[in-house]
Write an enzyme that holds these catalytic residues in place. Structure first.
Site, PDB file in Angstrom:
ATOM      1  CG  ASN A  11      -1.735   1.230   1.398  1.00 51.92           C
ATOM      2  OD1 ASN A  11      -1.769   2.065   0.485  1.00 51.92           O
ATOM      3  ND2 ASN A  11      -2.388   1.386   2.534  1.00 51.92           N
ATOM      4  CD1 TRP A  12       3.401   0.898  -2.792  1.00 47.34           C
ATOM      5  CD2 TRP A  12       3.419   1.973  -4.768  1.00 47.34           C
ATOM      6  NE1 TRP A  12       4.037   0.090  -3.703  1.00 47.34           N
ATOM      7  CE2 TRP A  12       4.067   0.714  -4.935  1.00 47.34           C
ATOM      8  CE3 TRP A  12       3.314   2.806  -5.878  1.00 47.34           C
ATOM      9  CZ2 TRP A  12       4.596   0.297  -6.159  1.00 47.34           C
ATOM     10  CZ3 TRP A  12       3.843   2.384  -7.105  1.00 47.34           C
ATOM     11  CH2 TRP A  12       4.485   1.148  -7.227  1.00 47.34           C
ATOM     12  CE  LYS A  13      -0.118   3.191   4.806  1.00 47.03           C
ATOM     13  NZ  LYS A  13      -0.004   3.276   6.259  1.00 47.03           N
ATOM     14  CG  HIS A  97      -5.725   1.938   5.342  1.00 46.17           C
ATOM     15  ND1 HIS A  97      -5.266   2.847   6.261  1.00 46.17           N
ATOM     16  CD2 HIS A  97      -4.729   1.039   5.169  1.00 46.17           C
ATOM     17  CE1 HIS A  97      -4.022   2.515   6.610  1.00 46.17           C
ATOM     18  NE2 HIS A  97      -3.682   1.425   5.961  1.00 46.17           N
ATOM     19  CD  GLU A  99      -2.794   5.469   6.881  1.00 50.82           C
ATOM     20  OE1 GLU A  99      -2.779   5.535   5.642  1.00 50.82           O
ATOM     21  OE2 GLU A  99      -1.877   4.912   7.534  1.00 50.82           O
ATOM     22  CD  GLU A 171      -3.372  -2.326   7.375  1.00 47.95           C
ATOM     23  OE1 GLU A 171      -2.406  -2.682   6.712  1.00 47.95           O
ATOM     24  OE2 GLU A 171      -3.812  -1.164   7.354  1.00 47.95           O
ATOM     25  N   GLY A 177       2.758   2.259  10.940  1.00 48.56           N
ATOM     26  CA  GLY A 177       3.727   3.348  10.824  1.00 48.56           C
ATOM     27  C   GLY A 177       4.445   3.669  12.123  1.00 48.56           C
ATOM     28  CB  SER A 217       5.433  -1.954  12.014  1.00 51.24           C
ATOM     29  OG  SER A 217       5.089  -0.617  12.320  1.00 51.24           O
ATOM     30  N   GLY A 238       3.006  -1.106   4.327  1.00 49.46           N
ATOM     31  CA  GLY A 238       3.026   0.325   4.025  1.00 49.46           C
ATOM     32  C   GLY A 238       4.450   0.764   3.718  1.00 49.46           C
ATOM     33  N   GLY A 239       5.110   1.357   4.712  1.00 45.99           N
ATOM     34  CA  GLY A 239       6.442   1.947   4.536  1.00 45.99           C
ATOM     35  C   GLY A 239       7.432   1.055   3.797  1.00 45.99           C
TER      36      GLY A 239
HETATM   37  P1  13P Z   1       3.207   0.393   7.744  1.00 46.15           P
HETATM   38  O1  13P Z   1       3.705  -0.899   7.129  1.00 46.15           O
HETATM   39  O2  13P Z   1       3.948   1.595   7.275  1.00 46.15           O
HETATM   40  O3  13P Z   1       3.100   0.280   9.238  1.00 46.15           O
HETATM   41  O4  13P Z   1       1.705   0.599   7.198  1.00 46.15           O
HETATM   42  C1  13P Z   1       0.800  -0.437   7.282  1.00 46.15           C
HETATM   43  C2  13P Z   1      -0.406  -0.105   6.492  1.00 46.15           C
HETATM   44  O5  13P Z   1      -1.168   0.781   6.863  1.00 46.15           O
HETATM   45  C3  13P Z   1      -0.657  -0.845   5.249  1.00 46.15           C
HETATM   46  O6  13P Z   1      -1.925  -0.603   4.739  1.00 46.15           O
END
Ligand code: 13P
Length: 256
Positions: A11-13, A97, A99, A171, A177, A217, A238-239
């Site tokens: 997920n590149w956000k 998600h 967020e 999640e 994050g 994470s 994510g990251g």
């Molecule tokens: P991180 O891997 O950066 O913690 O993010 C997880 C995420 O929200 C994937 O959708």
């Protein structure tokens, strides 16, 4: 993991412009051709979907969007319809998600509508659920997860029909994050609870076939232990999905 095929999703956000996106997906495509046993997906921002689709070419990488609206079209400024995602080359869409839930006021009811609309258009939804730190500390994790499942999957529940390709992603908000991953046991407990919920509503055949991803994470050095858990079938990253090296190491968790 059971007999289910592992699914590793990035997920590149709201990161990467079009040329950075193309560069990243090309680097992934070059190096994952030897991963037939694992499904790989990238979810770039809307603006990069088409160019990433072209860059994927014939490589076995699925393309997902990070959100969509449930309506087919009309006066919804700023929104993108399921058909638009299909046209851009998406096979999957991430829905609900944390967020989106916390920053953009998405409710379970909206996610339920989106899930129904996605399936109606032939898109595979990746539906996210997860508790906050406060909810966990108050001992309300399972109550919250049950409520999110009941409400976000209301339509499937009422129809007593869950498309087997649908993917769920656990999640925990406190792990996103933050560098603080849920321990494999903490994650497994919730994944097992989710699978039990699926069994209650759709029977054991469906529950055993559906994939449940963990997100929060995920890094190359914790993937293998997470994936060793019986009910963890993949990762929503994510990251660590923004760099080819770390994402590929995660996708190759077998070898790490
Ligand atoms: P991180 O891997 O950066 O913690 O993010 C997880 C995420 O929200 C994937 O959708």
């Amino acid at each position: 993991m059971g007999d289910r095929k592992p699914f590793i999703a990035g997920n590149w956000k709201m990161n990467l412009n079009r040329s950075e996106s193309v560069k990243l997906v090309r680097a992934i495509a070059e190096r994952i051709s030897d991963q037939p046993g694992t499904d790989i997906l990238v979810a770039p921002p809307f603006t990069a979907l088409s160019v990433v689709k072209d860059a994927i070419g014939s490589a076995k990488i699925y393309l997902g969007a990070q959100n969509m609206h449930w309506e087919t079209g009309g006066a919804y400024t700023g929104e993108v319809s399921p058909a638009m995602l299909v046209e851009a080359g998406c096979t999957h869409v991430i829905l609900g998600h944390s967020e989106r839930r916390s920053l953009f006021m998405e409710t379970d009811e909206m996610i339920d509508r989106k899930a129904r609309a996605a399936v109606g258009m032939g898109l595979i939804p990746i539906i996210c659920i997860g508790e906050t730190l406060e909810q966990r500390e108050q001992g309300r994790t399972f109550q919250l997860i049950r409520s999110q499942l009941d409400q976000s999957l209301k339509n499937f529940r009422e129809q007593k029909a869950m498309p087997l390709t649908t993917i769920l992603a656990y999640e925990p908000v406190w792990a996103i994050g933050t560098g603080r991953t849920a321990s494999p046991q903490e994650a497994q407990e919730v994944h097992q609870f989710i699978r039990q919920w699926l069994k209650e509503h759709f029977g054991s055949g469906t529950a055993e076939k559906m994939r449940i991803l963990y997100g929060g994470s995920v890094k190359p050095d914790n993937t293998k232990d997470l994936m060793a858990m019986p009910d963890i079938d993949g990762a929503l990253v994510g990251g660590a999905s923004l760099k080819a090296d770390t994402f590929i190491q995660i996708a190759r968790f077998h070898a790490e």
